[in-house]
Design a protein around this motif. Structure first.
Motif, mmCIF file in Angstrom:
data_model
loop_
_atom_site.group_PDB
_atom_site.id
_atom_site.type_symbol
_atom_site.label_atom_id
_atom_site.label_comp_id
_atom_site.label_asym_id
_atom_site.label_seq_id
_atom_site.Cartn_x
_atom_site.Cartn_y
_atom_site.Cartn_z
ATOM 1 N N HIS A 110 5.318 8.230 -12.639
ATOM 2 C CA HIS A 110 3.966 8.629 -13.014
ATOM 3 C C HIS A 110 3.753 8.261 -14.479
ATOM 4 O O HIS A 110 2.835 8.730 -15.117
ATOM 5 N N ASP A 111 4.606 7.382 -14.981
ATOM 6 C CA ASP A 111 4.590 7.015 -16.392
ATOM 7 C C ASP A 111 4.116 5.559 -16.548
ATOM 8 O O ASP A 111 4.825 4.624 -16.189
ATOM 9 N N LEU A 112 2.908 5.403 -17.080
ATOM 10 C CA LEU A 112 2.350 4.051 -17.191
ATOM 11 C C LEU A 112 3.089 3.186 -18.209
ATOM 12 O O LEU A 112 3.089 1.966 -18.114
ATOM 13 N N GLY A 113 3.721 3.827 -19.179
ATOM 14 C CA GLY A 113 4.515 3.072 -20.154
ATOM 15 C C GLY A 113 5.684 2.393 -19.450
ATOM 16 O O GLY A 113 6.008 1.231 -19.700
ATOM 17 N N VAL A 114 6.313 3.126 -18.532
ATOM 18 C CA VAL A 114 7.431 2.580 -17.757
ATOM 19 C C VAL A 114 6.943 1.394 -16.923
ATOM 20 O O VAL A 114 7.606 0.357 -16.827
ATOM 21 N N VAL A 115 5.751 1.522 -16.359
ATOM 22 C CA VAL A 115 5.181 0.436 -15.546
ATOM 23 C C VAL A 115 4.959 -0.802 -16.408
ATOM 24 O O VAL A 115 5.356 -1.910 -16.048
ATOM 25 N N ALA A 116 4.332 -0.607 -17.559
ATOM 26 C CA ALA A 116 4.001 -1.742 -18.430
ATOM 27 C C ALA A 116 5.252 -2.531 -18.803
ATOM 28 O O ALA A 116 5.228 -3.756 -18.867
ATOM 29 N N GLN A 117 6.346 -1.813 -19.028
ATOM 30 C CA GLN A 117 7.552 -2.498 -19.510
ATOM 31 C C GLN A 117 8.452 -3.039 -18.410
ATOM 32 O O GLN A 117 9.308 -3.866 -18.669
ATOM 33 N N ASN A 118 8.275 -2.529 -17.189
ATOM 34 C CA ASN A 118 9.260 -2.875 -16.160
ATOM 35 C C ASN A 118 8.721 -3.564 -14.920
ATOM 36 O O ASN A 118 9.494 -4.073 -14.126
ATOM 37 N N CYS A 119 7.395 -3.538 -14.738
ATOM 38 C CA CYS A 119 6.881 -3.987 -13.440
ATOM 39 C C CYS A 119 6.120 -5.309 -13.516
ATOM 40 O O CYS A 119 5.562 -5.666 -14.548
ATOM 41 N N ASP A 120 6.095 -6.007 -12.388
ATOM 42 C CA ASP A 120 5.290 -7.220 -12.246
ATOM 43 C C ASP A 120 3.983 -6.877 -11.541
ATOM 44 O O ASP A 120 2.944 -7.438 -11.827
ATOM 45 N N TYR A 121 4.066 -5.944 -10.595
ATOM 46 C CA TYR A 121 2.910 -5.512 -9.816
ATOM 47 C C TYR A 121 2.788 -3.994 -9.899
ATOM 48 O O TYR A 121 3.774 -3.308 -10.164
ATOM 49 N N VAL A 122 1.568 -3.496 -9.631
ATOM 50 C CA VAL A 122 1.346 -2.047 -9.630
ATOM 51 C C VAL A 122 0.516 -1.656 -8.412
ATOM 52 O O VAL A 122 -0.444 -2.358 -8.065
ATOM 53 N N ALA A 123 0.877 -0.541 -7.805
ATOM 54 C CA ALA A 123 0.032 0.048 -6.764
ATOM 55 C C ALA A 123 -0.265 1.471 -7.206
ATOM 56 O O ALA A 123 0.644 2.205 -7.599
ATOM 57 N N ILE A 124 -1.538 1.838 -7.171
ATOM 58 C CA ILE A 124 -1.917 3.202 -7.540
ATOM 59 C C ILE A 124 -2.157 3.956 -6.235
ATOM 60 O O ILE A 124 -2.924 3.496 -5.380
ATOM 61 N N ILE A 125 -1.489 5.094 -6.103
ATOM 62 C CA ILE A 125 -1.606 5.866 -4.866
ATOM 63 C C ILE A 125 -2.310 7.192 -5.150
ATOM 64 O O ILE A 125 -2.039 7.844 -6.170
ATOM 65 N N TYR A 126 -3.224 7.563 -4.248
ATOM 66 C CA TYR A 126 -3.950 8.827 -4.402
ATOM 67 C C TYR A 126 -4.141 9.447 -3.022
ATOM 68 O O TYR A 126 -4.644 8.780 -2.106
ATOM 69 N N ALA A 127 -3.756 10.690 -2.876
ATOM 70 C CA ALA A 127 -3.902 11.430 -1.613
ATOM 71 C C ALA A 127 -3.430 10.599 -0.417
ATOM 72 O O ALA A 127 -4.112 10.496 0.604
ATOM 73 N N GLY A 128 -2.278 9.979 -0.559
ATOM 74 C CA GLY A 128 -1.671 9.251 0.557
ATOM 75 C C GLY A 128 -2.251 7.881 0.826
ATOM 76 O O GLY A 128 -1.961 7.281 1.864
ATOM 77 N N GLU A 129 -3.068 7.369 -0.109
ATOM 78 C CA GLU A 129 -3.662 6.042 0.096
ATOM 79 C C GLU A 129 -3.462 5.182 -1.131
ATOM 80 O O GLU A 129 -3.529 5.686 -2.267
ATOM 81 N N ILE A 130 -3.264 3.888 -0.920
ATOM 82 C CA ILE A 130 -3.249 2.986 -2.071
ATOM 83 C C ILE A 130 -4.718 2.746 -2.431
ATOM 84 O O ILE A 130 -5.518 2.346 -1.581
ATOM 85 N N VAL A 131 -5.074 3.036 -3.682
ATOM 86 C CA VAL A 131 -6.482 2.857 -4.064
ATOM 87 C C VAL A 131 -6.686 1.609 -4.935
ATOM 88 O O VAL A 131 -7.802 1.126 -5.081
ATOM 89 N N GLU A 132 -5.596 1.108 -5.532
ATOM 90 C CA GLU A 132 -5.725 -0.126 -6.312
ATOM 91 C C GLU A 132 -4.372 -0.818 -6.343
ATOM 92 O O GLU A 132 -3.319 -0.165 -6.415
ATOM 93 N N TYR A 133 -4.392 -2.149 -6.289
ATOM 94 C CA TYR A 133 -3.154 -2.920 -6.263
ATOM 95 C C TYR A 133 -3.398 -4.231 -7.000
ATOM 96 O O TYR A 133 -4.468 -4.831 -6.894
ATOM 97 N N GLY A 134 -2.439 -4.675 -7.764
ATOM 98 C CA GLY A 134 -2.583 -5.966 -8.431
ATOM 99 C C GLY A 134 -1.399 -6.236 -9.334
ATOM 100 O O GLY A 134 -0.428 -5.466 -9.364
ATOM 101 N N THR A 135 -1.467 -7.339 -10.065
ATOM 102 C CA THR A 135 -0.407 -7.608 -11.027
ATOM 103 C C THR A 135 -0.595 -6.641 -12.199
ATOM 104 O O THR A 135 -1.675 -6.071 -12.372
ATOM 105 N N VAL A 136 0.448 -6.472 -12.977
ATOM 106 C CA VAL A 136 0.359 -5.556 -14.124
ATOM 107 C C VAL A 136 -0.801 -5.986 -15.031
ATOM 108 O O VAL A 136 -1.594 -5.162 -15.494
ATOM 109 N N MET A 137 -0.927 -7.292 -15.230
ATOM 110 C CA MET A 137 -1.989 -7.811 -16.091
ATOM 111 C C MET A 137 -3.368 -7.449 -15.523
ATOM 112 O O MET A 137 -4.242 -6.977 -16.247
ATOM 113 N N GLU A 138 -3.542 -7.665 -14.208
ATOM 114 C CA GLU A 138 -4.846 -7.378 -13.591
ATOM 115 C C GLU A 138 -5.202 -5.905 -13.732
ATOM 116 O O GLU A 138 -6.339 -5.561 -14.059
#
Ligand code: SF4
Length: 330
Positions: free
Chosen positions: A212-240
């Motif tokens: 749940h730490d966006l700093g960790v995402v920025a430094q470690n991930c290529d892609y991100v999926a945001i999940i809310y109430a059991g659904e993916i609500v946004e997905y893309g590359t870290v840059m996007e």
């Protein structure tokens, strides 16, 4: 890029005495070979259920996989027999659980615990097991001579390194790390994440990093999926996502941070609460907290739609159905 894991329309529920809890609803997710995907969301959003679902570790009852596919290199894990799945677990897909501090057995030495992981997937001569155990300790930066020590003789960060060594023992193709550094202090967190980054590159492991730490995402991930109430609500590359976030929930997550450059990078909860998974709203699951909610949001369920490149978002503001509102929503 080739996908190594492809989750399609996954739906998981838990049957309780009070009713049915919808933990995951129609989750689609792609993990590419050799890349790290960050799964971000509040507590209770379904992150751990998704991880356990991929590992086929959802207890049944009360859990039920209602529909969907989990394709690992094209093979649907949900259709495998227990023996086949046991082979995949650990050898192909490994997981570091949320509370690694309690994952180690206090009455076994760390060497014995790594050796147990080595032997879990086939017999080997004793000398080779000892050799492999020492190699794994070295790999995670622990002197091999400490192999005869017990977990209580290690600090939190060192215990976490042992857990990583166990998870990587069979050189898995995918590592699922569920909040792997939450229990550690900030400096140790950085060291452990650095180690994971380095090992992932060296071993070409793909990783699903739950946080749940966006700093960790920025430094470690290529892609991100945001999940809310059991659904993916946004997905893309870290840059996007970092440069052009679209979903009001994602925007809320980012704007609730004081600054991405400051040391404190935990998510600050957005006003209101996530809906009770037993009584999810009919339309958009975020509608009760969204300041852009329109009538359609309360009536209909938005689908994921592509807004460019690999960037997808689940929101009526970005589906071309209400273009003028879309302008207002940004
Ligand atoms: Fe808000 Fe409607 Fe978009 Fe849901 S669909 S996030 S309620 S604008």
């Amino acid at each position: 890029m080739q996908s190594i894991l492809d989750v399609r329309e996954l739906e998981v529920a838990y049957k309780t005495q009070d009713g049915v809890v919808c933990a995951l609803n129609d989750v689609d997710l792609v993990l590419h070979e050799g890349e790290t995907l960050g799964l971000v969301g509040e507590t209770g959003a379904g992150k751990t259920t998704l991880a356990k679902g991929i590992m086929r570790l959802i207890p049944s009852p009360p859990g039920i996989v209602k529909k969907g596919e989990i394709l690992y290199r094209g093979k649907n894990l949900l259709q495998l027999g227990d023996d086949e799945m046991r082979e995949i677990r650990g050898r192909e897909i490994s997981m570091i659980f949320q509370d690694p501090m309690t994952s180690l057995n206090p009455v076994m030495t760390v060497g014995e615990q790594i050796a147990e992981a080595v032997l879990a997937h086939g017999e080997l001569p004793k000398q080779e097991v000892i050799q492999k155990t020492k190699q794994m300790l070295e790999l995670v930066g622990i002197p091999p001579e400490r192999s005869d020590e017990y977990p209580h003789q290690f600090s939190g960060g060192m215990k976490q390194r042992v857990i990583i060594a166990i998870a990587l023992t069979c050189n898995p193709k995918i590592l699922i790390a569920d909040e792997p550094t939450t229990a550690l202090d900030v400096t140790i967190q950085a060291q452990v994440l650095e180690l994971m980054r380095e090992l992932r590159k060296r071993l070409n492991t793909s990783m699903l990093l739950i946080t749940h730490d966006l700093g960790v995402v920025a430094q470690n991930c290529d892609y991100v999926a945001i999940i809310y109430a059991g659904e993916i609500v946004e997905y893309g590359t870290v840059m996007e996502i970092f440069k052009d976030m679209r979903h009001p929930y994602t925007i809320g997550l980012f704007t609730s941070l004081p600054s991405l450059n400051k040391a404190v990078r935990r998510l600050i909860p957005i006003e209101g609460l996530m809906p009770d998974p037993m009584y999810l709203p009919k339309g958009c699951k975020f509608s009760e907290r969204c300041k852009h909610a329109m009538d359609i949001c309360r009536e209909e369920h938005p689908k994921m739609s592509r807004v460019g490149g690999e960037h997808k978002v689940r929101c009526f503001l970005h589906q071309g159905q209400v273009p003028s509102e879309a302008e207002n929503g940004r």
